[in-house]
Design a protein around this motif. Structure first.
Motif, PDB file in Angstrom:
ATOM      1  N   ASP A 248      41.568  39.953  37.282  1.00 59.00           N
ATOM      2  CA  ASP A 248      40.818  40.492  38.419  1.00 59.00           C
ATOM      3  C   ASP A 248      40.487  41.965  38.205  1.00 59.00           C
ATOM      4  O   ASP A 248      39.359  42.409  38.445  1.00 59.00           O
ATOM      5  CB  ASP A 248      41.625  40.326  39.706  1.00 59.00           C
ATOM      6  N   ALA A 249      41.490  42.738  37.775  1.00 64.96           N
ATOM      7  CA  ALA A 249      41.268  44.173  37.557  1.00 64.96           C
ATOM      8  C   ALA A 249      40.261  44.402  36.443  1.00 64.96           C
ATOM      9  O   ALA A 249      39.397  45.286  36.541  1.00 64.96           O
ATOM     10  CB  ALA A 249      42.592  44.862  37.234  1.00 64.96           C
ATOM     11  N   ALA A 250      40.333  43.612  35.383  1.00 62.26           N
ATOM     12  CA  ALA A 250      39.396  43.752  34.273  1.00 62.26           C
ATOM     13  C   ALA A 250      37.978  43.379  34.697  1.00 62.26           C
ATOM     14  O   ALA A 250      37.000  44.002  34.273  1.00 62.26           O
ATOM     15  CB  ALA A 250      39.842  42.879  33.099  1.00 62.26           C
ATOM     16  N   GLU A 251      37.852  42.370  35.543  1.00 63.06           N
ATOM     17  CA  GLU A 251      36.535  41.963  36.021  1.00 63.06           C
ATOM     18  C   GLU A 251      35.910  43.050  36.891  1.00 63.06           C
ATOM     19  O   GLU A 251      34.705  43.316  36.791  1.00 63.06           O
ATOM     20  CB  GLU A 251      36.651  40.657  36.816  1.00 63.06           C
ATOM     21  N   ALA A 252      36.711  43.689  37.745  1.00 61.23           N
ATOM     22  CA  ALA A 252      36.191  44.782  38.570  1.00 61.23           C
ATOM     23  C   ALA A 252      35.750  45.947  37.685  1.00 61.23           C
ATOM     24  O   ALA A 252      34.689  46.548  37.908  1.00 61.23           O
ATOM     25  CB  ALA A 252      37.254  45.238  39.559  1.00 61.23           C
ATOM     26  N   GLU A 253      36.557  46.285  36.671  1.00 58.10           N
ATOM     27  CA  GLU A 253      36.200  47.371  35.762  1.00 58.10           C
ATOM     28  C   GLU A 253      34.905  47.053  35.024  1.00 58.10           C
ATOM     29  O   GLU A 253      34.001  47.901  34.921  1.00 58.10           O
ATOM     30  CB  GLU A 253      37.328  47.604  34.761  1.00 58.10           C
TER      31      GLU A 253
ATOM     32  N   GLY B  66      63.243  37.077  62.549  1.00 57.01           N
ATOM     33  CA  GLY B  66      62.563  37.645  61.405  1.00 57.01           C
ATOM     34  C   GLY B  66      61.268  36.936  61.103  1.00 57.01           C
ATOM     35  O   GLY B  66      60.878  35.974  61.768  1.00 57.01           O
ATOM     36  N   TYR B  67      60.587  37.419  60.080  1.00 57.12           N
ATOM     37  CA  TYR B  67      59.324  36.833  59.660  1.00 57.12           C
ATOM     38  C   TYR B  67      59.041  37.279  58.234  1.00 57.12           C
ATOM     39  O   TYR B  67      59.691  38.183  57.693  1.00 57.12           O
ATOM     40  CB  TYR B  67      58.178  37.245  60.592  1.00 57.12           C
ATOM     41  N   ARG B  68      58.048  36.637  57.609  1.00 56.07           N
ATOM     42  CA  ARG B  68      57.641  36.988  56.252  1.00 56.07           C
ATOM     43  C   ARG B  68      56.236  37.576  56.269  1.00 56.07           C
ATOM     44  O   ARG B  68      55.421  37.244  57.130  1.00 56.07           O
ATOM     45  CB  ARG B  68      57.683  35.752  55.350  1.00 56.07           C
ATOM     46  N   ARG B  69      55.957  38.443  55.274  1.00 58.84           N
ATOM     47  CA  ARG B  69      54.645  39.062  55.131  1.00 58.84           C
ATOM     48  C   ARG B  69      54.233  39.010  53.669  1.00 58.84           C
ATOM     49  O   ARG B  69      55.091  39.054  52.775  1.00 58.84           O
ATOM     50  CB  ARG B  69      54.647  40.518  55.589  1.00 58.84           C
ATOM     51  N   SER B  70      52.944  38.940  53.418  1.00 57.89           N
ATOM     52  CA  SER B  70      52.438  39.053  52.052  1.00 57.89           C
ATOM     53  C   SER B  70      51.173  39.890  52.057  1.00 57.89           C
ATOM     54  O   SER B  70      50.533  40.080  53.104  1.00 57.89           O
ATOM     55  CB  SER B  70      52.152  37.668  51.454  1.00 57.89           C
ATOM     56  N   ASP B  71      50.802  40.420  50.910  1.00 55.86           N
ATOM     57  CA  ASP B  71      49.555  41.167  50.799  1.00 55.86           C
ATOM     58  C   ASP B  71      49.045  41.059  49.375  1.00 55.86           C
ATOM     59  O   ASP B  71      49.813  40.901  48.422  1.00 55.86           O
ATOM     60  CB  ASP B  71      49.734  42.633  51.191  1.00 55.86           C
ATOM     61  N   ARG B  72      47.743  41.135  49.253  1.00 58.83           N
ATOM     62  CA  ARG B  72      47.068  41.032  47.955  1.00 58.83           C
ATOM     63  C   ARG B  72      45.960  42.074  47.931  1.00 58.83           C
ATOM     64  O   ARG B  72      45.143  42.126  48.854  1.00 58.83           O
ATOM     65  CB  ARG B  72      46.505  39.626  47.805  1.00 58.83           C
ATOM     66  N   GLY B  73      45.940  42.928  46.915  1.00 62.56           N
ATOM     67  CA  GLY B  73      44.970  44.013  46.881  1.00 62.56           C
ATOM     68  C   GLY B  73      44.266  44.140  45.546  1.00 62.56           C
ATOM     69  O   GLY B  73      44.778  43.718  44.499  1.00 62.56           O
ATOM     70  N   LEU B  74      43.080  44.738  45.590  1.00 64.54           N
ATOM     71  CA  LEU B  74      42.293  44.994  44.391  1.00 64.54           C
ATOM     72  C   LEU B  74      41.451  46.233  44.638  1.00 64.54           C
ATOM     73  O   LEU B  74      40.823  46.365  45.703  1.00 64.54           O
ATOM     74  CB  LEU B  74      41.388  43.802  44.084  1.00 64.54           C
ATOM     75  N   GLY B  75      41.443  47.173  43.685  1.00 62.52           N
ATOM     76  CA  GLY B  75      40.686  48.407  43.864  1.00 62.52           C
ATOM     77  C   GLY B  75      40.124  48.926  42.555  1.00 62.52           C
ATOM     78  O   GLY B  75      40.662  48.647  41.480  1.00 62.52           O
ATOM     79  N   CYS B  76      39.020  49.681  42.643  1.00 64.82           N
ATOM     80  CA  CYS B  76      38.365  50.220  41.464  1.00 64.82           C
ATOM     81  C   CYS B  76      37.817  51.610  41.786  1.00 64.82           C
ATOM     82  O   CYS B  76      37.219  51.812  42.848  1.00 64.82           O
ATOM     83  CB  CYS B  76      37.230  49.293  41.023  1.00 64.82           C
ATOM     84  N   VAL B  77      38.013  52.565  40.873  1.00 61.47           N
ATOM     85  CA  VAL B  77      37.465  53.917  40.995  1.00 61.47           C
ATOM     86  C   VAL B  77      36.526  54.148  39.822  1.00 61.47           C
ATOM     87  O   VAL B  77      36.956  54.135  38.656  1.00 61.47           O
ATOM     88  CB  VAL B  77      38.573  54.980  41.004  1.00 61.47           C
ATOM     89  N   ALA B  78      35.235  54.345  40.115  1.00 60.18           N
ATOM     90  CA  ALA B  78      34.227  54.524  39.076  1.00 60.18           C
ATOM     91  C   ALA B  78      33.797  55.985  38.987  1.00 60.18           C
ATOM     92  O   ALA B  78      33.790  56.698  39.995  1.00 60.18           O
ATOM     93  CB  ALA B  78      33.016  53.635  39.362  1.00 60.18           C
TER      94      ALA B  78
END
Length: 448
Positions: free
Chosen positions: A131-136, A171-183
Motif C-alpha cells: 500500500d505504501a509503495a503504491e501511494a509513493e 471493556g471494548y476493542r478498537r482497531s485502526d488502519r492508516g495510510l499517508g504520503c508526503v510529496a
C-alpha cells in the motif's frame, strides 16, 4: 495462556483493598501496532509493538494517587497497590475527587453496535508495504514531483477494560488502519511539500493508495512559486483539512478543566451566542465506525448525544465528575483517561452544521483574500481568545485562485471569528470532527 483484562483489573482492585484503599479504579490496555515506511519503492523501516499497560488509582478519603506499569505479575500488582496507598496518604485532599456513585454508572451498553473493531485478520507487513509503495508510486507519476518524503502504512488494535470498586467492569476493542504520503515538488530552495492520508477503523473503508499519493502530489504542486501576501484586512478561508482547528479552540474553551481554572475566553458565555444563528455543534459518541465513539466514559458513566451549541447559542460545558462537582453540575459523560493519568474532560465525536454553498462558491464570493491550507506555530491567549498563527495556502483575487502563498501570519480574536464564520458544505462525514471549510471575514494578514 494470556490473562483476560477483566481478570487483571479485578486483581488490581483486590490488591488495592488489601493495601488499605477506601475505593479504587483500574484500567488495562492490551495493544498491537504495526507500521511500515517505504522510500524509493523499497522498505525503509518496519516496526511492531505489543504489550499490556495497566493503571491503578486509589483513594483514601479524598486523597488519591495513581500508579502504572507494563508488568502484570501478581507481585507487581501488590507492589503497585502498596505504593499507591502510600502516595495517597501523603497527597493533599481534593474535595472533588471520588468515584461515581453506583446509581450513576451505566448498566448496559452495546460496544458491538459502534463497530469500533475490524474483525478481519491483521494485515501482513507485506500488504502494508505494498500500500505504501503504491501511494509513493502514484505521487511520483505526477509530473513535477521530484521525490516523496515519506509513504507510510500502519495498523493498530487494542483492547481496553475498566473496573472500579463501585461495581463497574466493562471493556471494548478498537482497531485502526492508516495510510499517508508526503510529496515534494520543485528543487533547491524552491521545493514545496504537501500531504494526503486517511485513517479508518475498517480496512475496507480506507481510500485507495493511488488516490492518496496522487492527491498529495497535486497539493504539493499547487504550492510552488509561493510568495508573501500583502498586509491588511482580508477574508480568510480555512480549508476543510484545517478548519476543525477553529472548532477545536471552541471545544478547548468549554472544557471543564479550562472553565474551573477561569482560563477560557468563553468562561462567561453560557447561554450566549458563540456561533452564527442557524449553526449547531452536536456531539454524538455513538456514531458507528468513528474513532471518537465510546460506549461509556472513563468514569463508567453512559455516553450520550448532546448539543454543545444549538442555533448558535452555547448550551453547556464538557465535564467529568471532578469538574462537574467543582461547578455544581452533573458530569456530561466525557471523562477520558490513560493508564498513568486521572480522568479529565474530553470531547467525543462532534459535527458542525454544514453550509449551503460549496468551497468553490465561497472562493468566488470572498473576492480577494487567503485560502489557508496549512498552519505552523501559534500564539493563542486562552483567556482573551486573541489568535495569531503562521499560515500558507493560495491567494484568491477577484474570486479566483491566482498563486501560492507562504511566510505570512493570520490574526484575529477567536470569539469574533467564531461568531462571524461561514461554513461550506464539504465536510468529510467519516471523521470524528465533521467540520467543513470555514470562511472568516476581515482577519488581519501580515505579509510583505
Amino acid at each position: 495462556m494470556t490473562q483476560s483484562l477483566e481478570a487483571l483489573t479485578a486483581q488490581m482492585l483486590d490488591a488495592a483493598r488489601s493495601a488499605g484503599a477506601d475505593t479504587a479504579d483500574a484500567i488495562a490496555v492490551r495493544g498491537t501496532s504495526l507500521s511500515v515506511d517505504v522510500r524509493g519503492g523499497a522498505l525503509e523501516e518496519a516496526q511492531r509493538e505489543e504489550g499490556t499497560d495497566i493503571g491503578l488509582r486509589v483513594l483514601i478519603g479524598q486523597r488519591s494517587a495513581i500508579v502504572s506499569s507494563s508488568d502484570t505479575s501478581p507481585d507487581t500488582l501488590a507492589q503497585m497497590a502498596q505504593r499507591a496507598v502510600a502516595m495517597a496518604n501523603e497527597a493533599p485532599e481534593n474535595p472533588y475527587a471520588g468515584l461515581a456513585d453506583a446509581a450513576q454508572i451505566t448498566q448496559s451498553w452495546d460496544a458491538d453496535a459502534l463497530e469500533l473493531f475490524d474483525p478481519t485478520p491483521e494485515p501482513a507487513p507485506a500488504d502494508l508495504q505494498q500500500d505504501a509503495a503504491e501511494a509513493e508510486a502514484a505521487a511520483l507519476d505526477v509530473a513535477g514531483i521530484t521525490q516523496v518524503q515519506s509513504s507510510s502504512a500502519g495498523y493498530g488494535a487494542r483492547e481496553v477494560h475498566l473496573a472500579g470498586s463501585n461495581g463497574f467492569s466493562g471493556g471494548y476493542r478498537r482497531s485502526d488502519r492508516g495510510l499517508g504520503c508526503v510529496a515534494i515538488a520543485g528543487t533547491g530552495t524552491g521545493m514545496e511539500r504537501d500531504y494526503d492520508g486517511d485513517s479508518r477503523i475498517f480496512q475496507n473503508d480506507l481510500r485507495s493508495a493511488s488516490e492518496i499519493g496522487t492527491t498529495a502530489a497535486t497539493r504539493a504542486l499547487q504550492r510552488l512559486d509561493a510568495r508573501k501576501p500583502p498586509t491588511g484586512a482580508f477574508p480568510v478561508l480555512f480549508d476543510e483539512r484545517i478548519a476543525s482547528t477553529l472548532i477545536g479552540h471552541l471545544l478547548g474553551a468549554i472544557n471543564g478543566s479550562a472553565i474551573t481554572r477561569g482560563a477560557s475566553f468563553l468562561r462567561d458565555a453560557m447561554g450566549e451566542q458563540v456561533l452564527p444563528e442557524g449553526l449547531s455543534l452536536i456531539e454524538d459518541p455513538h456514531r458507528p465506525r468513528i474513532g471518537g465513539s465510546r460506549p461509556f466514559d472513563a468514569e463508567f458513566l453512559p455516553t450520550k448525544k448532546r448539543a454543545i451549541v444549538e442555533n448558535g447559542v452555547l448550551q453547556g460545558w464538557t465535564l467529568d465528575l471532578g469538574t462537574g462537582r467543582q461547578l455544581g453540575l452533573p458530569s456530561t459523560g466525557n471523562a477520558a483517561r490513560g493508564t498513568s493519568a486521572a480522568p479529565s474532560p474530553s470531547s467525543w465525536n462532534v459535527a458542525l452544521t454544514q453550509g449551503t454553498h460549496s468551497r468553490e462558491d465561497l472562493i468566488r464570493d470572498m473576492g480577494t483574500g487567503l485560502l489557508v491550507t496549512s498552519m505552523i506555530g501559534s500564539t493563542i491567549n486562552p483567556n482573551t481568545g486573541d489568535y495569531s498563527r503562521g499560515a500558507a495556502g493560495l491567494w484568491v483575487e477577484n474570486g479566483e485562485v491566482t498563486h501560492a502563498i507562504n511566510e505570512c501570519t493570520i490574526a484575529g480574536n477567536l470569539r469574533d471569528m467564531l461568531r462571524a464564520m461561514i461554513p461550506a458544505n464539504d465536510a468529510r462525514t467519516h471523521l470524528s470532527r465533521v467540520v467543513p471549510s470555514i470562511l472568516v471575514p476581515g482577519m488581519t494578514i501580515a505579509g510583505s
